[in-house]
Scaffold this motif. Structure first.
Motif, PDB file in Angstrom:
ATOM      1  N   ALA A  37       0.824  -1.211   0.000  1.00 23.22           N
ATOM      2  CA  ALA A  37       0.000   0.000   0.000  1.00 23.22           C
ATOM      3  C   ALA A  37       0.861   1.265   0.000  1.00 23.22           C
ATOM      4  N   ILE A  38       1.892   1.290   0.821  1.00 25.92           N
ATOM      5  CA  ILE A  38       2.774   2.458   0.877  1.00 25.92           C
ATOM      6  C   ILE A  38       3.525   2.604  -0.450  1.00 25.92           C
ATOM      7  N   ALA A  39       3.990   1.499  -1.011  1.00 22.04           N
ATOM      8  CA  ALA A  39       4.702   1.550  -2.294  1.00 22.04           C
ATOM      9  C   ALA A  39       3.785   2.068  -3.401  1.00 22.04           C
ATOM     10  N   GLU A  40       2.563   1.573  -3.462  1.00 29.17           N
ATOM     11  CA  GLU A  40       1.649   2.026  -4.515  1.00 29.17           C
ATOM     12  C   GLU A  40       1.312   3.505  -4.370  1.00 29.17           C
ATOM     13  N   ALA A  41       1.035   3.948  -3.156  1.00 29.39           N
ATOM     14  CA  ALA A  41       0.737   5.371  -2.935  1.00 29.39           C
ATOM     15  C   ALA A  41       1.948   6.225  -3.283  1.00 29.39           C
ATOM     16  N   SER A  42       3.124   5.767  -2.898  1.00 23.93           N
ATOM     17  CA  SER A  42       4.353   6.517  -3.185  1.00 23.93           C
ATOM     18  C   SER A  42       4.585   6.643  -4.682  1.00 23.93           C
ATOM     19  N   MET A  43       4.358   5.568  -5.412  1.00 26.37           N
ATOM     20  CA  MET A  43       4.550   5.610  -6.859  1.00 26.37           C
ATOM     21  C   MET A  43       3.545   6.556  -7.518  1.00 26.37           C
ATOM     22  N   GLN A  44       2.318   6.591  -6.987  1.00 26.49           N
ATOM     23  CA  GLN A  44       1.322   7.516  -7.541  1.00 26.49           C
ATOM     24  C   GLN A  44       1.727   8.967  -7.302  1.00 26.49           C
ATOM     25  N   PHE A  45       2.196   9.282  -6.095  1.00 26.65           N
ATOM     26  CA  PHE A  45       2.651  10.647  -5.825  1.00 26.65           C
ATOM     27  C   PHE A  45       3.866  10.992  -6.686  1.00 26.65           C
ATOM     28  N   ALA A  46       4.813  10.080  -6.787  1.00 28.99           N
ATOM     29  CA  ALA A  46       6.022  10.336  -7.578  1.00 28.99           C
ATOM     30  C   ALA A  46       5.673  10.590  -9.040  1.00 28.99           C
ATOM     31  N   ALA A  47       4.713   9.863  -9.572  1.00 30.70           N
ATOM     32  CA  ALA A  47       4.326  10.027 -10.974  1.00 30.70           C
ATOM     33  C   ALA A  47       3.805  11.431 -11.245  1.00 30.70           C
ATOM     34  N   THR A  48       3.169  12.059 -10.255  1.00 30.53           N
ATOM     35  CA  THR A  48       2.672  13.427 -10.465  1.00 30.53           C
ATOM     36  C   THR A  48       3.819  14.420 -10.597  1.00 30.53           C
ATOM     37  N   VAL A 101      12.403   4.876   3.693  1.00 26.99           N
ATOM     38  CA  VAL A 101      11.877   3.717   2.962  1.00 26.99           C
ATOM     39  C   VAL A 101      12.037   3.879   1.453  1.00 26.99           C
ATOM     40  N   ILE A 102      12.117   5.126   0.990  1.00 28.67           N
ATOM     41  CA  ILE A 102      12.352   5.378  -0.430  1.00 28.67           C
ATOM     42  C   ILE A 102      13.859   5.429  -0.633  1.00 28.67           C
ATOM     43  N   ALA A 103      14.363   4.408  -1.327  1.00 29.39           N
ATOM     44  CA  ALA A 103      15.810   4.286  -1.527  1.00 29.39           C
ATOM     45  C   ALA A 103      16.320   5.194  -2.635  1.00 29.39           C
ATOM     46  N   ASP A 104      15.467   5.473  -3.637  1.00 30.28           N
ATOM     47  CA  ASP A 104      15.920   6.296  -4.756  1.00 30.28           C
ATOM     48  C   ASP A 104      14.726   6.933  -5.451  1.00 30.28           C
ATOM     49  N   VAL A 105      14.944   8.144  -5.932  1.00 30.69           N
ATOM     50  CA  VAL A 105      13.957   8.875  -6.739  1.00 30.69           C
ATOM     51  C   VAL A 105      14.575   9.056  -8.112  1.00 30.69           C
ATOM     52  N   ILE A 106      13.856   8.589  -9.133  1.00 29.73           N
ATOM     53  CA  ILE A 106      14.403   8.563 -10.494  1.00 29.73           C
ATOM     54  C   ILE A 106      13.488   9.354 -11.425  1.00 29.73           C
ATOM     55  N   PRO A 107      14.023  10.376 -12.105  1.00 29.31           N
ATOM     56  CA  PRO A 107      13.197  11.100 -13.078  1.00 29.31           C
ATOM     57  C   PRO A 107      12.838  10.182 -14.247  1.00 29.31           C
ATOM     58  N   MET A 108      11.588  10.258 -14.694  1.00 23.15           N
ATOM     59  CA  MET A 108      11.163   9.464 -15.846  1.00 23.15           C
ATOM     60  C   MET A 108      11.576  10.217 -17.112  1.00 23.15           C
TER      61      MET A 108
END
Length: 192
Positions: A37-48, A101-108
């Protein structure tokens, strides 16, 4: 989109603590449901922000354990109450940030921005995404519960957060030791 692991549902704190069904109907223990759940929410926020994130499963498990421990340790004396949504969200955001918990942030690379502001927004997020996401998870949980409890709903909805405010909070969380109690007060002030 599958809504199994969506954070914004009435029983979310029970699901994060004790687990629940996966999208395939399998019963997941608390730490596994929490991680997904935390991973999915985090990915949704990161995508924005035009980014993706990578996680540390070990640190997600640690954050789950520490969040549960702190929620259970809150003493309400003889009232016997559980902590409210703002306190739970503050403690959750604290441990998600504290355990990194977030090991890396990667620009798409596939996301193009038409304006310099869009690029600057993504660049800011790359620098502080590991702090911004826990803050946004706690804030959005707090906002969800404040709206769910409000009568009428319009009395508690204030709209989206200012981007500069989110950036400032991310920087604050990155360079200062902000307690779960301070996050609780911040969420309560923003959402009430």
């Amino acid at each position: 989109m599958d809504n199994t692991f969506v954070l914004f549902q009435p029983q979310i704190f029970s699901l994060l603590a004790d687990g629940g069904l996966s999208h395939t109907g399998e019963q997941l223990p608390g730490k596994d449901w929490f991680s997904v759940a935390i991973a999915e929410a985090s990915m949704q926020f990161a995508a924005t922000y035009g980014c993706e994130v990578e996680f540390s499963k070990r640190r997600l498990d640690e954050a789950h354990y520490l969040w549960l421990r702190d929620v259970e340790r809150i003493d309400f004396g003889d009232r016997g109450n559980k902590p409210d949504a703002f306190k739970r969200a503050g403690i959750l955001a604290y441990w998600l940030r504290r355990r990194l918990v977030i090991a890396d942030v990667i620009p798409m690379e596939s996301v193009a921005y038409d304006t310099p502001y869009g690029q600057a927004r993504r660049d800011r997020f790359v620098m502080n995404g590991a702090e911004i996401i826990p803050f946004l998870i706690g804030y959005n949980l707090s906002k969800y519960f404040s709206i769910a409890l409000a009568e009428p709903v319009e009395t508690r909805f204030r709209g989206a957060l200012d981007e500069d405010f989110v950036w400032d909070v991310g920087r604050l969380l990155r360079i200062n030791n902000v307690s779960p109690h301070a996050l609780y007060l911040l969420y309560r002030a923003l959402c009430m």
